[in-house]
Design a protein around this motif. Structure first.
Motif, PDB file in Angstrom:
ATOM      1  N   ILE A  53       5.922 -34.182  15.995  1.00 28.47           N
ATOM      2  CA  ILE A  53       5.067 -33.502  17.018  1.00 28.47           C
ATOM      3  C   ILE A  53       5.072 -34.033  18.372  1.00 28.47           C
ATOM      4  CG2 ILE A  53       2.600 -33.179  17.481  1.00 28.47           C
ATOM      5  CD1 ILE A  53       2.140 -33.048  14.296  1.00 28.47           C
ATOM      6  N   SER A  54       5.294 -35.429  18.647  1.00 26.77           N
ATOM      7  CA  SER A  54       5.341 -36.045  19.693  1.00 26.77           C
ATOM      8  C   SER A  54       6.687 -35.540  20.554  1.00 26.77           C
ATOM      9  CB  SER A  54       5.194 -37.546  19.617  1.00 26.77           C
ATOM     10  OG  SER A  54       5.566 -37.975  20.818  1.00 26.77           O
ATOM     11  N   VAL A  55       7.790 -35.484  19.855  1.00 22.53           N
ATOM     12  CA  VAL A  55       8.858 -35.065  20.576  1.00 22.53           C
ATOM     13  C   VAL A  55       8.831 -33.857  20.680  1.00 22.53           C
ATOM     14  CG1 VAL A  55      11.558 -34.751  19.704  1.00 22.53           C
ATOM     15  CG2 VAL A  55      10.507 -36.792  19.223  1.00 22.53           C
ATOM     16  N   TYR A  56       8.409 -32.715  19.880  1.00 22.40           N
ATOM     17  CA  TYR A  56       8.393 -31.414  20.311  1.00 22.40           C
ATOM     18  C   TYR A  56       7.399 -31.336  21.671  1.00 22.40           C
ATOM     19  CZ  TYR A  56       7.159 -26.539  19.857  1.00 22.40           C
ATOM     20  OH  TYR A  56       6.827 -25.283  20.211  1.00 22.40           O
ATOM     21  N   LEU A  71       3.560 -32.120  33.444  1.00 24.17           N
ATOM     22  CA  LEU A  71       3.369 -33.456  33.341  1.00 24.17           C
ATOM     23  C   LEU A  71       2.338 -34.039  32.055  1.00 24.17           C
ATOM     24  CD1 LEU A  71       3.939 -34.928  36.778  1.00 24.17           C
ATOM     25  CD2 LEU A  71       5.382 -35.274  34.910  1.00 24.17           C
ATOM     26  N   GLU A  72       1.401 -33.074  31.945  1.00 22.21           N
ATOM     27  CA  GLU A  72       0.341 -33.518  31.163  1.00 22.21           C
ATOM     28  C   GLU A  72       0.990 -33.294  29.686  1.00 22.21           C
ATOM     29  OE1 GLU A  72      -2.707 -34.626  31.530  1.00 22.21           O
ATOM     30  OE2 GLU A  72      -2.135 -34.524  33.664  1.00 22.21           O
ATOM     31  N   PRO A  73       1.596 -32.469  29.146  1.00 25.40           N
ATOM     32  CA  PRO A  73       2.062 -32.726  27.827  1.00 25.40           C
ATOM     33  C   PRO A  73       2.990 -33.976  27.635  1.00 25.40           C
ATOM     34  CG  PRO A  73       2.474 -30.416  28.440  1.00 25.40           C
ATOM     35  CD  PRO A  73       2.042 -31.090  29.680  1.00 25.40           C
ATOM     36  N   ILE A  74       3.942 -34.200  28.731  1.00 19.58           N
ATOM     37  CA  ILE A  74       4.670 -35.360  28.527  1.00 19.58           C
ATOM     38  C   ILE A  74       3.757 -36.657  28.163  1.00 19.58           C
ATOM     39  CG2 ILE A  74       6.279 -36.789  29.983  1.00 19.58           C
ATOM     40  CD1 ILE A  74       7.305 -34.353  31.084  1.00 19.58           C
ATOM     41  N   VAL A  75       2.593 -36.755  29.106  1.00 19.48           N
ATOM     42  CA  VAL A  75       1.855 -37.864  29.022  1.00 19.48           C
ATOM     43  C   VAL A  75       1.071 -38.027  27.830  1.00 19.48           C
ATOM     44  CG1 VAL A  75      -0.324 -38.900  29.896  1.00 19.48           C
ATOM     45  CG2 VAL A  75       1.530 -38.137  31.195  1.00 19.48           C
ATOM     46  N   ASN A  76       0.695 -36.833  26.966  1.00 14.15           N
ATOM     47  CA  ASN A  76      -0.053 -36.636  25.843  1.00 14.15           C
ATOM     48  C   ASN A  76       1.040 -37.028  24.688  1.00 14.15           C
ATOM     49  OD1 ASN A  76      -2.312 -35.972  26.815  1.00 14.15           O
ATOM     50  ND2 ASN A  76      -1.843 -33.501  26.860  1.00 14.15           N
ATOM     51  N   ASN A  87       2.507 -40.792  20.418  1.00 12.66           N
ATOM     52  CA  ASN A  87       3.379 -42.126  20.045  1.00 12.66           C
ATOM     53  C   ASN A  87       2.496 -43.584  19.901  1.00 12.66           C
ATOM     54  OD1 ASN A  87       5.747 -40.952  19.388  1.00 12.66           O
ATOM     55  ND2 ASN A  87       6.707 -41.176  21.621  1.00 12.66           N
ATOM     56  N   PHE A  88       1.769 -43.907  20.919  1.00 13.12           N
ATOM     57  CA  PHE A  88       1.038 -44.978  20.612  1.00 13.12           C
ATOM     58  C   PHE A  88       0.169 -45.046  19.628  1.00 13.12           C
ATOM     59  CE2 PHE A  88       1.988 -45.775  25.556  1.00 13.12           C
ATOM     60  CZ  PHE A  88       2.693 -46.804  25.317  1.00 13.12           C
ATOM     61  N   ILE A  89      -0.597 -44.030  19.400  1.00 12.17           N
ATOM     62  CA  ILE A  89      -1.379 -43.833  18.209  1.00 12.17           C
ATOM     63  C   ILE A  89      -0.591 -43.939  17.135  1.00 12.17           C
ATOM     64  CG2 ILE A  89      -3.161 -42.496  17.155  1.00 12.17           C
ATOM     65  CD1 ILE A  89      -3.981 -41.555  19.835  1.00 12.17           C
ATOM     66  N   THR A  90       0.367 -43.195  16.691  1.00 11.95           N
ATOM     67  CA  THR A  90       1.364 -43.239  15.714  1.00 11.95           C
ATOM     68  C   THR A  90       1.760 -44.426  15.383  1.00 11.95           C
ATOM     69  OG1 THR A  90       2.008 -41.028  16.117  1.00 11.95           O
ATOM     70  CG2 THR A  90       3.263 -42.067  14.292  1.00 11.95           C
ATOM     71  N   PHE A  91       2.355 -45.260  16.287  1.00 11.47           N
ATOM     72  CA  PHE A  91       2.945 -46.494  16.070  1.00 11.47           C
ATOM     73  C   PHE A  91       1.697 -47.432  15.807  1.00 11.47           C
ATOM     74  CE2 PHE A  91       6.548 -45.186  18.226  1.00 11.47           C
ATOM     75  CZ  PHE A  91       7.766 -45.664  17.135  1.00 11.47           C
ATOM     76  N   ALA A  92       0.514 -47.515  16.215  1.00 14.08           N
ATOM     77  CA  ALA A  92      -0.636 -48.025  15.902  1.00 14.08           C
ATOM     78  C   ALA A  92      -1.004 -48.103  14.585  1.00 14.08           C
ATOM     79  CB  ALA A  92      -1.807 -47.689  16.691  1.00 14.08           C
ATOM     80  N   TYR A  93      -0.863 -46.819  13.866  1.00 13.22           N
ATOM     81  CA  TYR A  93      -1.196 -46.512  12.545  1.00 13.22           C
ATOM     82  C   TYR A  93       0.059 -47.070  11.648  1.00 13.22           C
ATOM     83  CZ  TYR A  93      -5.509 -43.791  13.338  1.00 13.22           C
ATOM     84  OH  TYR A  93      -6.303 -43.311  13.593  1.00 13.22           O
ATOM     85  N   GLY A 146       7.138 -30.079  27.493  1.00 13.02           N
ATOM     86  CA  GLY A 146       6.642 -30.632  28.770  1.00 13.02           C
ATOM     87  C   GLY A 146       7.912 -30.603  29.760  1.00 13.02           C
ATOM     88  N   LEU A 147       8.870 -31.480  29.177  1.00 12.34           N
ATOM     89  CA  LEU A 147      10.351 -31.431  29.937  1.00 12.34           C
ATOM     90  C   LEU A 147      10.912 -30.300  30.518  1.00 12.34           C
ATOM     91  CD1 LEU A 147      11.906 -33.800  30.959  1.00 12.34           C
ATOM     92  CD2 LEU A 147      13.183 -33.689  28.952  1.00 12.34           C
ATOM     93  N   PHE A 148      10.826 -29.275  29.616  1.00 10.11           N
ATOM     94  CA  PHE A 148      11.387 -27.922  29.895  1.00 10.11           C
ATOM     95  C   PHE A 148      10.538 -27.448  30.947  1.00 10.11           C
ATOM     96  CE2 PHE A 148      11.497 -23.479  29.197  1.00 10.11           C
ATOM     97  CZ  PHE A 148      13.030 -23.177  29.371  1.00 10.11           C
ATOM     98  N   GLY A 149       9.409 -27.516  30.763  1.00 10.07           N
ATOM     99  CA  GLY A 149       8.423 -26.783  31.732  1.00 10.07           C
ATOM    100  C   GLY A 149       8.380 -27.409  33.247  1.00 10.07           C
TER     101      GLY A 149
END
Length: 102
Positions: free
Chosen positions: A9-12, A34-39, A44-50, A17-20
Motif C-alpha cells: 500500500i505504501s509503495v502504491y 508531495l502529500e501522498p509521498i509523505v503519507n 512505512n514507519f507505522i508498518t515497521f513499528a508493528y 504521488g511521484l507520478f503526480g
C-alpha cells in the motif's frame, strides 16, 4: 494487515504521488502530489513499528505524527508562496516561473 500488505500500500501511494509530481505543471499540483509521498513514508514507519512490536516505545507512531506535522507546515508555506507568485505573475506554471534565477 500483514507486513507485506502495508508495504505494498505504501509503495502504491508513493508511486501515485511521484507520478503526480513528475507530471505536474503547476506549483499547486506539485505541492498536492508531495502529500501522498509523505503519507507513504508515514505508513512505512507505522508498518515497521508493528513489525518490531516494541511495546515500551512507540517510535513509529510518534515519528509519523512529527512527519505529518512537518508536512502540514510545508503545505501551508508552499501554498502561501504559490499564492504570492500567482498574485505577482498571474501564473503558477512551473516551466514559466523564473523567480529564483539571478
Amino acid at each position: 494487515m500483514t507486513f507485506e500488505q502495508g508495504l505494498l500500500i505504501s509503495v502504491y501511494i508513493f508511486c501515485v504521488g511521484l507520478f503526480g509530481l513528475i507530471t505536474s505543471r503547476t506549483m499547486v499540483r506539485a505541492l498536492i502530489s508531495l502529500e501522498p509521498i509523505v503519507n507513504a513514508i508515514a505508513i512505512n514507519f507505522i508498518t515497521f513499528a508493528y513489525l518490531l512490536n516494541n511495546k515500551e516505545t512507540e517510535t513509529g507512531e510518534l515519528f509519523s505524527l512529527f512527519i505529518l506535522a512537518v508536512a502540514a507546515a510545508e503545505a501551508a508555506t508552499g501554498l502561501s508562496v504559490a499564492l504570492s507568485i500567482h498574485r505577482n505573475r498571474r501564473s503558477t506554471r512551473i516551466d514559466q516561473s523564473n523567480l529564483l534565477k539571478w
